[in-house]
Write a protein that holds these residues in place. Sequence first.
Motif, mmCIF file in Angstrom:
data_model
loop_
_atom_site.group_PDB
_atom_site.id
_atom_site.type_symbol
_atom_site.label_atom_id
_atom_site.label_comp_id
_atom_site.label_asym_id
_atom_site.label_seq_id
_atom_site.Cartn_x
_atom_site.Cartn_y
_atom_site.Cartn_z
ATOM 1 N N ALA A 1 5.964 13.084 2.980
ATOM 2 C CA ALA A 1 6.332 12.969 4.399
ATOM 3 C C ALA A 1 5.491 11.901 5.089
ATOM 4 C CB ALA A 1 6.155 14.318 5.094
ATOM 5 N N VAL A 2 4.198 11.841 4.778
ATOM 6 C CA VAL A 2 3.341 10.803 5.375
ATOM 7 C C VAL A 2 3.798 9.423 4.920
ATOM 8 C CG1 VAL A 2 0.990 9.876 5.378
ATOM 9 C CG2 VAL A 2 1.374 12.320 5.695
ATOM 10 N N LEU A 3 4.152 9.285 3.637
ATOM 11 C CA LEU A 3 4.649 8.004 3.143
ATOM 12 C C LEU A 3 5.967 7.613 3.807
ATOM 13 C CD1 LEU A 3 3.860 8.160 -0.650
ATOM 14 C CD2 LEU A 3 2.764 6.768 1.072
ATOM 15 N N LEU A 4 6.826 8.588 4.037
ATOM 16 C CA LEU A 4 8.098 8.297 4.699
ATOM 17 C C LEU A 4 7.889 7.870 6.152
ATOM 18 C CD1 LEU A 4 10.454 11.041 3.243
ATOM 19 C CD2 LEU A 4 10.461 8.586 2.770
ATOM 20 N N VAL A 5 6.863 8.411 6.807
ATOM 21 C CA VAL A 5 6.543 7.967 8.166
ATOM 22 C C VAL A 5 6.127 6.494 8.132
ATOM 23 C CG1 VAL A 5 4.849 8.224 10.034
ATOM 24 C CG2 VAL A 5 5.964 10.233 9.080
ATOM 25 N N GLY A 6 5.302 6.120 7.140
ATOM 26 C CA GLY A 6 4.914 4.713 7.003
ATOM 27 C C GLY A 6 6.095 3.821 6.704
ATOM 28 N N LEU A 7 6.982 4.279 5.855
ATOM 29 C CA LEU A 7 8.170 3.504 5.519
ATOM 30 C C LEU A 7 9.110 3.387 6.718
ATOM 31 C CD1 LEU A 7 9.224 2.084 3.034
ATOM 32 C CD2 LEU A 7 10.468 4.147 2.442
ATOM 33 N N ALA A 8 9.236 4.446 7.495
ATOM 34 C CA ALA A 8 10.075 4.395 8.699
ATOM 35 C C ALA A 8 9.479 3.428 9.720
ATOM 36 C CB ALA A 8 10.211 5.788 9.307
ATOM 37 N N HIS A 9 8.154 3.411 9.823
ATOM 38 C CA HIS A 9 7.499 2.465 10.729
ATOM 39 C C HIS A 9 7.780 1.024 10.298
ATOM 40 C CE1 HIS A 9 4.483 0.728 13.339
ATOM 41 N NE2 HIS A 9 3.933 0.133 12.293
ATOM 42 N N ALA A 10 7.716 0.764 8.987
ATOM 43 C CA ALA A 10 8.003 -0.579 8.476
ATOM 44 C C ALA A 10 9.459 -0.949 8.739
ATOM 45 C CB ALA A 10 7.691 -0.648 6.986
ATOM 46 N N ALA A 11 10.366 -0.010 8.567
ATOM 47 C CA ALA A 11 11.778 -0.284 8.818
ATOM 48 C C ALA A 11 12.025 -0.546 10.304
ATOM 49 C CB ALA A 11 12.626 0.889 8.348
ATOM 50 N N ARG A 12 11.352 0.192 11.170
ATOM 51 C CA ARG A 12 11.515 0.009 12.608
ATOM 52 C C ARG A 12 10.998 -1.351 13.057
ATOM 53 N NH1 ARG A 12 8.024 1.627 17.013
ATOM 54 N NH2 ARG A 12 6.621 2.225 15.352
ATOM 55 N N ARG A 13 9.954 -1.861 12.394
ATOM 56 C CA ARG A 13 9.400 -3.165 12.744
ATOM 57 C C ARG A 13 10.195 -4.310 12.125
ATOM 58 N NH1 ARG A 13 3.436 -3.801 13.912
ATOM 59 N NH2 ARG A 13 4.303 -5.872 13.832
ATOM 60 N N GLY A 14 11.175 -4.004 11.271
ATOM 61 C CA GLY A 14 12.010 -5.035 10.684
ATOM 62 C C GLY A 14 11.426 -5.663 9.431
ATOM 63 N N LEU B 1 0.820 -1.210 0.000
ATOM 64 C CA LEU B 1 0.000 0.000 0.000
ATOM 65 C C LEU B 1 0.852 1.257 0.000
ATOM 66 C CD1 LEU B 1 -2.926 -0.888 2.396
ATOM 67 C CD2 LEU B 1 -3.011 -0.514 -0.058
ATOM 68 N N VAL B 2 1.919 1.254 0.767
ATOM 69 C CA VAL B 2 2.792 2.434 0.801
ATOM 70 C C VAL B 2 3.349 2.719 -0.590
ATOM 71 C CG1 VAL B 2 5.004 3.297 1.650
ATOM 72 C CG2 VAL B 2 3.385 2.269 3.229
ATOM 73 N N PHE B 3 3.846 1.697 -1.263
ATOM 74 C CA PHE B 3 4.459 1.922 -2.563
ATOM 75 C C PHE B 3 3.425 2.110 -3.675
ATOM 76 C CE2 PHE B 3 8.086 -0.179 -0.417
ATOM 77 C CZ PHE B 3 8.955 0.894 -0.516
ATOM 78 N N ALA B 4 2.288 1.435 -3.596
ATOM 79 C CA ALA B 4 1.262 1.582 -4.628
ATOM 80 C C ALA B 4 0.634 2.957 -4.567
ATOM 81 C CB ALA B 4 0.198 0.503 -4.472
ATOM 82 N N ILE B 5 0.319 3.424 -3.367
ATOM 83 C CA ILE B 5 -0.271 4.761 -3.243
ATOM 84 C C ILE B 5 0.739 5.805 -3.674
ATOM 85 C CG2 ILE B 5 -1.123 6.440 -1.571
ATOM 86 C CD1 ILE B 5 -2.409 4.108 -0.094
ATOM 87 N N ASP B 6 1.984 5.595 -3.340
ATOM 88 C CA ASP B 6 3.040 6.491 -3.774
ATOM 89 C C ASP B 6 3.055 6.603 -5.293
ATOM 90 O OD1 ASP B 6 5.284 8.064 -3.835
ATOM 91 O OD2 ASP B 6 6.678 6.417 -3.520
ATOM 92 N N THR B 7 3.002 5.487 -5.971
ATOM 93 C CA THR B 7 3.044 5.475 -7.427
ATOM 94 C C THR B 7 1.796 6.093 -8.031
ATOM 95 O OG1 THR B 7 4.358 3.467 -7.333
ATOM 96 C CG2 THR B 7 3.312 3.967 -9.422
#
Length: 127
Positions: free
Chosen positions: A105-118, A71-77
């Motif tokens: 910025a909202v997408l980067l917050v989602g991506l940072a959350h995914a990175a933090r969760r591993g 969803l993060v990448f599809a909405i981004d595209t």
Amino acid sequence: MNSGLSGYLVLGGVCVGGILLFVAAMVARKLLAPHDPNPAKLTTYESGVDPVGSGWAQTKVRYLAYAFLYLVFAIDTVYLFPWALVLRDSRLGVASLAEMAIFIAVLLVGLAHAARRGVLSWVNDVD
């Protein structure tokens, strides 16, 4: 003929044509498909495993993490490509740039959350 109704007539014709093609395909399948039921064919088949036991098994839900990333990448595209195509228009101005900055910025917050969760680590851990 009124030009306002001609579009609806075309749409109606396409819908009727689609329904007729669907009905024709179902009738052809019913007439042409072989019909040989036996107990082996009528059993439940689930992912290549014969169903045994109660059918209740607890599994880890890792799919949600991948669905979240999709969803993060599809909405981004979906939003960035059309915006990039009309970027040359002088009427967009600073407001459009600010809106896209907020969106990214909202997408980067989602991506940072995914990175933090591993989720972004590509190492397969076996539990």
